[in-house]
Design a protein around this motif. Structure first.
Motif, mmCIF file in Angstrom:
data_model
loop_
_atom_site.group_PDB
_atom_site.id
_atom_site.type_symbol
_atom_site.label_atom_id
_atom_site.label_comp_id
_atom_site.label_asym_id
_atom_site.label_seq_id
_atom_site.Cartn_x
_atom_site.Cartn_y
_atom_site.Cartn_z
ATOM 1 N N ARG A 71 0.981 -1.196 -0.137
ATOM 2 C CA ARG A 71 -0.014 -0.019 -0.165
ATOM 3 C C ARG A 71 0.680 1.305 0.082
ATOM 4 O O ARG A 71 0.564 2.142 -0.766
ATOM 5 C CB ARG A 71 -1.072 0.067 1.173
ATOM 6 N N PRO A 72 1.853 1.434 1.023
ATOM 7 C CA PRO A 72 3.007 2.693 0.812
ATOM 8 C C PRO A 72 3.454 2.722 -0.605
ATOM 9 O O PRO A 72 3.390 3.816 -1.121
ATOM 10 C CB PRO A 72 3.811 2.354 1.858
ATOM 11 N N ALA A 73 3.841 1.532 -1.373
ATOM 12 C CA ALA A 73 4.251 1.892 -2.688
ATOM 13 C C ALA A 73 3.326 2.260 -3.623
ATOM 14 O O ALA A 73 3.507 3.201 -4.599
ATOM 15 C CB ALA A 73 4.721 0.433 -3.223
ATOM 16 N N GLN A 74 2.165 1.874 -3.409
ATOM 17 C CA GLN A 74 1.032 2.422 -4.233
ATOM 18 C C GLN A 74 0.748 3.934 -4.091
ATOM 19 O O GLN A 74 0.506 4.777 -4.791
ATOM 20 C CB GLN A 74 -0.474 1.641 -4.090
ATOM 21 N N GLU A 75 0.717 4.158 -2.663
ATOM 22 C CA GLU A 75 0.450 5.854 -2.493
ATOM 23 C C GLU A 75 1.568 6.623 -3.082
ATOM 24 O O GLU A 75 1.178 8.024 -3.426
ATOM 25 C CB GLU A 75 0.367 5.794 -0.880
ATOM 26 N N ARG A 76 2.784 6.015 -2.896
ATOM 27 C CA ARG A 76 3.874 7.009 -3.579
ATOM 28 C C ARG A 76 3.913 7.337 -5.266
ATOM 29 O O ARG A 76 3.866 8.187 -5.531
ATOM 30 C CB ARG A 76 5.367 6.411 -3.316
ATOM 31 N N ALA A 77 3.414 6.204 -5.539
ATOM 32 C CA ALA A 77 3.131 6.229 -7.139
ATOM 33 C C ALA A 77 1.998 7.090 -7.394
ATOM 34 O O ALA A 77 1.899 7.898 -8.577
ATOM 35 C CB ALA A 77 2.865 5.097 -7.933
ATOM 36 N N THR A 78 1.049 7.077 -6.643
ATOM 37 C CA THR A 78 -0.396 8.050 -6.830
ATOM 38 C C THR A 78 -0.119 9.391 -6.690
ATOM 39 O O THR A 78 -0.438 10.386 -7.380
ATOM 40 C CB THR A 78 -1.399 7.488 -5.829
ATOM 41 N N ARG A 79 1.018 9.518 -5.597
ATOM 42 C CA ARG A 79 1.320 11.036 -5.204
ATOM 43 C C ARG A 79 2.030 11.710 -6.494
ATOM 44 O O ARG A 79 1.683 12.897 -6.965
ATOM 45 C CB ARG A 79 2.129 11.115 -4.152
ATOM 46 N N PHE A 80 2.853 11.022 -7.134
ATOM 47 C CA PHE A 80 3.754 11.424 -8.222
ATOM 48 C C PHE A 80 2.783 11.574 -9.377
ATOM 49 O O PHE A 80 3.008 12.669 -10.193
ATOM 50 C CB PHE A 80 4.750 10.272 -8.632
ATOM 51 N N ALA A 81 1.923 10.700 -9.736
ATOM 52 C CA ALA A 81 0.942 10.949 -10.900
ATOM 53 C C ALA A 81 0.068 12.070 -10.594
ATOM 54 O O ALA A 81 -0.064 12.957 -11.433
ATOM 55 C CB ALA A 81 0.250 9.799 -10.814
ATOM 56 N N VAL A 82 -0.550 12.376 -9.485
ATOM 57 C CA VAL A 82 -1.106 13.415 -9.090
ATOM 58 C C VAL A 82 -0.328 14.910 -9.333
ATOM 59 O O VAL A 82 -1.132 15.630 -10.001
ATOM 60 C CB VAL A 82 -1.764 13.493 -7.768
ATOM 61 N N ALA A 83 0.984 14.777 -8.982
ATOM 62 C CA ALA A 83 1.824 16.182 -9.336
ATOM 63 C C ALA A 83 1.846 16.313 -10.376
ATOM 64 O O ALA A 83 1.995 17.521 -11.212
ATOM 65 C CB ALA A 83 3.102 15.981 -8.422
ATOM 66 N N VAL A 84 2.076 15.379 -11.492
ATOM 67 C CA VAL A 84 2.214 15.320 -12.792
ATOM 68 C C VAL A 84 1.061 15.796 -13.615
ATOM 69 O O VAL A 84 1.149 16.819 -14.474
ATOM 70 C CB VAL A 84 3.170 14.220 -13.282
ATOM 71 N N GLN A 85 0.022 15.266 -13.030
ATOM 72 C CA GLN A 85 -1.230 15.496 -13.973
ATOM 73 C C GLN A 85 -1.596 17.003 -13.310
ATOM 74 O O GLN A 85 -2.179 17.875 -14.268
ATOM 75 C CB GLN A 85 -2.305 14.731 -13.661
ATOM 76 N N GLU A 86 -1.212 17.687 -12.220
ATOM 77 C CA GLU A 86 -1.543 19.159 -11.964
ATOM 78 C C GLU A 86 -0.566 19.877 -12.716
ATOM 79 O O GLU A 86 -1.111 20.918 -13.117
ATOM 80 C CB GLU A 86 -1.110 19.188 -10.448
ATOM 81 N N ARG A 87 0.575 19.462 -13.075
ATOM 82 C CA ARG A 87 1.335 20.320 -14.073
ATOM 83 C C ARG A 87 0.949 20.351 -15.416
ATOM 84 O O ARG A 87 0.936 21.378 -15.935
ATOM 85 C CB ARG A 87 2.885 19.729 -13.892
ATOM 86 N N PHE A 88 0.289 19.273 -15.972
ATOM 87 C CA PHE A 88 -0.419 19.281 -16.968
ATOM 88 C C PHE A 88 -1.657 20.098 -17.096
ATOM 89 O O PHE A 88 -1.778 20.877 -17.970
ATOM 90 C CB PHE A 88 -0.719 17.617 -17.181
#
Length: 304
Positions: free
Chosen positions: A81-98
């Motif tokens: 679950r922590p690995a999943q949450e780290r990947a999600t945080r990265f994805a959200v940050a990049v999508q916000e930049r998009f």
């Protein structure tokens, strides 16, 4: 200071090389988060599926299966679950930049976005074809309403997807539980055997299924509230009250917050529903554009 873009500018910007790279990066990162989530589910489901098999063919494995179920719960919660949450945080940050680049939004008051090197690495790893038209907005729509339509399309898409997948999960979990109970009863299992060999191994799967269903319903309810807020802003825009940059930024902050907590939906189900959703999204974007255009024309006629 940036300004929100009209339909033409949104279409142009989301097809730019930089935007496509961001799109590929956050899609791959979301895919990584889903893989971690799938690994969590796979172990849980395998243990649950093993329960009726153990009852029929290997009753001596009842106690080891219960121990395996407990160990998997710990591994899932502490590692996967922590690995999943780290990947999600990265994805959200990049999508916000998009979104900031494509929609022309004010910068978010969030921690420093991922480095370009990380974004580039994720984009290179993306093997699926990314549709550059992430947002469907008609060219004639003016700046502020165009952003509202783009934000609304994402909210509606997610809300429908979460609602549908919650129902699918509930049906699958309920059906398998009922089948397992029937098998145990047909084999003449005692209450003790049922608790140890059936309920205990299935408990992690049932808890995960229940948690997932509730998470998807909560996410759908949050998207529904966001959708209502965006509809109100569009109603105001149709009456000539153009949204300010700060208002658009506030709505975007809520979108990013919801993305961080949203539960994943499997890619295969997303692809299954994508075609239908895109048709509906484009139809809604066209309808909203026509409505805004009609209001603008009536206003010009009144002025004339």
């Amino acid at each position: 200071m940036p300004s929100p873009d009209n339909g033409n500018r949104i279409a142009e910007r989301q097809r730019s090389p930089e935007a496509v790279e961001l799109l590929r990066a956050f899609r791959h990162a979301y895919g990584t988060a889903k893989h971690w989530h799938a690994a969590r589910l796979a172990g849980t489901v395998l243990v649950a599926l093993a329960a009726p098999v153990v009852i029929i063919f290997a009753p001596s494995l009842e106690h080891p299966l219960g121990a395996i179920a407990g160990a998997w719960v710990l591994a899932s919660r502490l590692v996967l679950r922590p690995a999943q949450e780290r990947a999600t945080r990265f994805a959200v940050a990049v999508q916000e930049r998009f979104d900031q680049q494509v929609l022309g939004l004010l910068a978010a008051s969030t921690p420093q976005p991922p480095a370009y090197e990380q974004i580039h690495q994720q984009a290179r790893r993306c093997r699926s074809d990314s549709d550059p038209d992430w947002y469907s907005v008609r060219p004639q729509v003016p700046s502020g309403p165009a952003v509202l339509i783009a934000q609304r399309s994402g909210a509606v898409w997610s809300r429908r997807l979460f609602q549908e997948w919650a129902v699918v999960l509930a049906v699958l979990a309920g059906g398998w539980t009922l089948l397992t109970v029937i098998v145990a009863a047909a084999r003449g299992a005692t209450v003790g055997q049922f608790l140890i060999a059936v309920l205990l191994p299935m408990l992690p799967a049932l808890l995960d299924a229940t948690d997932l269903c509730q998470a998807h319903w909560r996410a759908a309810a949050e998207r529904s509230g966001l959708e209502a807020a965006l509809d109100q802003r569009l109603d105001a825009a149709a009456q000539g009250r153009v949204p300010a940059l700060e208002d658009l930024r506030t709505l975007q902050d809520e979108i990013s917050r919801q993305r961080l907590t949203q539960p994943p939906v499997p890619d295969w189900y997303y692809r299954l529903r994508r075609g239908s959703y895109e048709v509906s999204m484009r139809a809604a974007a066209t309808r909203l554009a026509e409505r805004l255009n009609d209001v603008a024309l009536r206003g010009m006629s009144a002025d004339g």
